[in-house]
Design an enzyme around this catalytic site. Structure first.
Site, PDB file in Angstrom:
ATOM      1  N   TYR A 142       0.133  -0.872   0.008  1.00 47.19           N
ATOM      2  CA  TYR A 142      -0.364   0.009  -0.081  1.00 47.19           C
ATOM      3  C   TYR A 142       1.183   1.452  -0.331  1.00 47.19           C
ATOM      4  O   TYR A 142       0.335   2.144  -0.568  1.00 47.19           O
ATOM      5  CB  TYR A 142      -0.729  -0.320   0.689  1.00 47.19           C
ATOM      6  CG  TYR A 142      -1.705  -0.816   1.035  1.00 47.19           C
ATOM      7  CD1 TYR A 142      -2.815  -2.025   0.143  1.00 47.19           C
ATOM      8  CD2 TYR A 142      -2.801  -1.496   2.044  1.00 47.19           C
ATOM      9  CE1 TYR A 142      -3.288  -2.645   0.241  1.00 47.19           C
ATOM     10  CE2 TYR A 142      -4.047  -2.567   2.472  1.00 47.19           C
ATOM     11  CZ  TYR A 142      -4.131  -2.801   1.263  1.00 47.19           C
ATOM     12  OH  TYR A 142      -4.678  -4.263   0.806  1.00 47.19           O
ATOM     13  N   LYS A 191       3.819 -14.852   3.022  1.00 52.05           N
ATOM     14  CA  LYS A 191       3.814 -16.366   1.244  1.00 52.05           C
ATOM     15  C   LYS A 191       4.941 -16.157   0.806  1.00 52.05           C
ATOM     16  O   LYS A 191       5.678 -15.646   0.480  1.00 52.05           O
ATOM     17  CB  LYS A 191       3.143 -15.587   0.941  1.00 52.05           C
ATOM     18  CG  LYS A 191       2.905 -15.708  -0.772  1.00 52.05           C
ATOM     19  CD  LYS A 191       1.878 -16.761  -0.859  1.00 52.05           C
ATOM     20  CE  LYS A 191       1.305 -18.016  -1.729  1.00 52.05           C
ATOM     21  NZ  LYS A 191       0.480 -18.855  -1.829  1.00 52.05           N
ATOM     22  N   ASP A 223      -2.846 -17.898   2.455  1.00 48.84           N
ATOM     23  CA  ASP A 223      -3.608 -18.579   1.040  1.00 48.84           C
ATOM     24  C   ASP A 223      -4.658 -19.680   2.556  1.00 48.84           C
ATOM     25  O   ASP A 223      -5.603 -19.963   2.703  1.00 48.84           O
ATOM     26  CB  ASP A 223      -3.577 -19.290   0.031  1.00 48.84           C
ATOM     27  CG  ASP A 223      -2.536 -19.414   0.387  1.00 48.84           C
ATOM     28  OD1 ASP A 223      -1.925 -19.321   1.063  1.00 48.84           O
ATOM     29  OD2 ASP A 223      -2.143 -20.568  -0.931  1.00 48.84           O
ATOM     30  N   ASP A 247      -5.330  -6.953   5.886  1.00 48.29           N
ATOM     31  CA  ASP A 247      -6.446  -5.751   5.425  1.00 48.29           C
ATOM     32  C   ASP A 247      -7.384  -7.210   5.851  1.00 48.29           C
ATOM     33  O   ASP A 247      -8.620  -6.987   5.466  1.00 48.29           O
ATOM     34  CB  ASP A 247      -5.808  -4.754   4.755  1.00 48.29           C
ATOM     35  CG  ASP A 247      -6.715  -4.513   3.956  1.00 48.29           C
ATOM     36  OD1 ASP A 247      -8.219  -4.061   4.583  1.00 48.29           O
ATOM     37  OD2 ASP A 247      -7.578  -3.563   3.029  1.00 48.29           O
ATOM     38  N   ASP A 251     -10.758  -9.274   7.978  1.00 45.44           N
ATOM     39  CA  ASP A 251     -12.121  -8.982   7.236  1.00 45.44           C
ATOM     40  C   ASP A 251     -13.025 -10.003   7.094  1.00 45.44           C
ATOM     41  O   ASP A 251     -14.375 -10.187   7.612  1.00 45.44           O
ATOM     42  CB  ASP A 251     -12.016  -7.778   5.645  1.00 45.44           C
ATOM     43  CG  ASP A 251     -12.218  -6.535   5.881  1.00 45.44           C
ATOM     44  OD1 ASP A 251     -11.768  -6.239   7.431  1.00 45.44           O
ATOM     45  OD2 ASP A 251     -12.707  -5.418   4.573  1.00 45.44           O
TER      46      ASP A 251
END
Length: 358
Positions: A142, A191, A223, A247, A251
């Site tokens: 970001y 990852k 994942d 992020d 959620d």
């Protein structure tokens, strides 16, 4: 104690949910003889309407000089077509970066009274779960360099994901310190099978873990973590991860509780100044209808008392009041299921009930 709070009402349902948090804080003031001074800060769409920018230098300074920032929500379709540099969300990123808010703590806790609102079957959710996601907030994708350009006549875009070892080390320390106060387990999510940034992340996290021998550390690919949150959320205590992964996962975890309207969050810097806000957005479709769930913002205010003001007793008083009200059967529209013993209340009525039970 006397504390100065920068108050951002924001857009959509922001003013409504902030009003209920203030009711609760007023009761804390009264009961525990504290004084909370509120300094109004315009940010997001309301600031664009007033000043043509999502956050003025003057309002940023007000926030910087406060002991903590309590925020509603920013953004909405009214401002969606503005240039990226002046959209409401830009102000939130700038505020986090400008105040050095590198650590985002998002609890995902399922109240036993809301089991039926959880989308998972009872055999998976069990007696509930209590997960804390610790997300790095000022680095990664970001905040990396990005551009869109034409290459050989074809539009091409890139974004860069960059972390250095110091950024990783300081957020890892927050996660391990948090786990020490909970169930002493950290799951570090990355990852590392693909990304160099994740391989560095894993290396540094393992170095930090040596200073916390009483805390169990596990590595998990992002994942797999997304899958495991749905398969067995009870296995997690503290989830540590980078900005974009955090992020997305926070959620996902929030919806497992039954409603994102229940989820609080804290963003902290190295001096324990914090930005406290619900995990949900401005919900413009229900703004002004007095049906929003204010519990996430009220619980965010409780986090503010605990993490920035060291008022743990007062914070627990708010959490206990929320639990009492939910046990009474009171439900806002988003968590109302018409079960026996439940009754629907408005946003303002929920705030009144919680304040009354402190």
């Amino acid at each position: 104690m006397e504390k100065n709070i920068a108050l951002i009402k924001g857009d959509g349902i922001g003013p409504e949910i902030i009003a209920e948090a203030i009711k609760v804080l007023d009761k804390i003031e009264e009961k525990y003889s504290h004084t909370f001074n509120y300094n109004r800060v315009l940010m997001g769409g309301e600031a664009i309407d007033a000043h043509s920018v999502p956050l003025t230098d003057e309002d940023f300074l007000k926030a910087k000089q406060s002991d903590a920032v309590l925020m509603g929500a920013v953004g909405g379709p009214k401002w969606d077509n503005l240039p990226a540099e002046i959209r409401p969300e830009k102000a939130l990123l700038a505020l986090r970066k400008g105040l050095g808010m590198f650590a985002n703590l998002r609890p995902a806790y399922m109240y036993s009274e809301l089991k039926d609102a959880c989308p998972l079957k009872a055999s998976v959710s069990g007696d509930g779960f209590d997960v804390m996601i610790v997300r790095e907030l000022t680095g990664g994708l970001y905040f990396g360099k990005r551009d869109t350009f034409k290459q050989d006549g074809v539009l091409t875009a890139y974004d860069t994901l960059v972390y250095n070892e110091n950024e990783i080390r300081r957020i890892a320390k927050v996660a391990f310190s948090t786990a020490r106060k909970r169930r002493k387990k950290v799951t570090s999510v990355d990852k590392a099978n693909v990304l160099d940034s994740s391989r560095l992340w894993r290396k540094v996290v393992h170095e930090v873990a040596l200073d916390y021998p009483d805390v169990e550390l596990n590595d998990m690919l992002v994942d797999n973590c997304a899958m495991q949150l749905v398969k067995n959320p009870n296995q997690f205590d503290v989830i540590l991860t980078e900005n974009m992964f955090g992020d997305i996962l926070s959620d996902e975890a929030s919806m497992l509780t039954g409603s994102i309207g229940m989820l609080s969050s804290a963003s902290l810097n190295e001096t324990s100044q914090g930005i406290y806000e619900s995990s949900h957005g401005s919900a413009p479709d229900i703004a002004g209808k007095n049906i929003a769930n204010p519990i996430a913002t009220i619980l965010s205010a409780a986090m503010m008392l605990e993490f920035s003001f060291d008022m743990k007793t007062e914070a627990e008083a708010i959490r206990s009041a929320v639990d009492t009200v939910l046990k009474s059967g009171a439900r806002t529209k988003d968590i109302f299921s018409a079960k026996a013993g439940e009754f629907e209340v408005s946003c303002s009525e929920m705030g009144d009930l919680i304040a009354k039970n402190i």
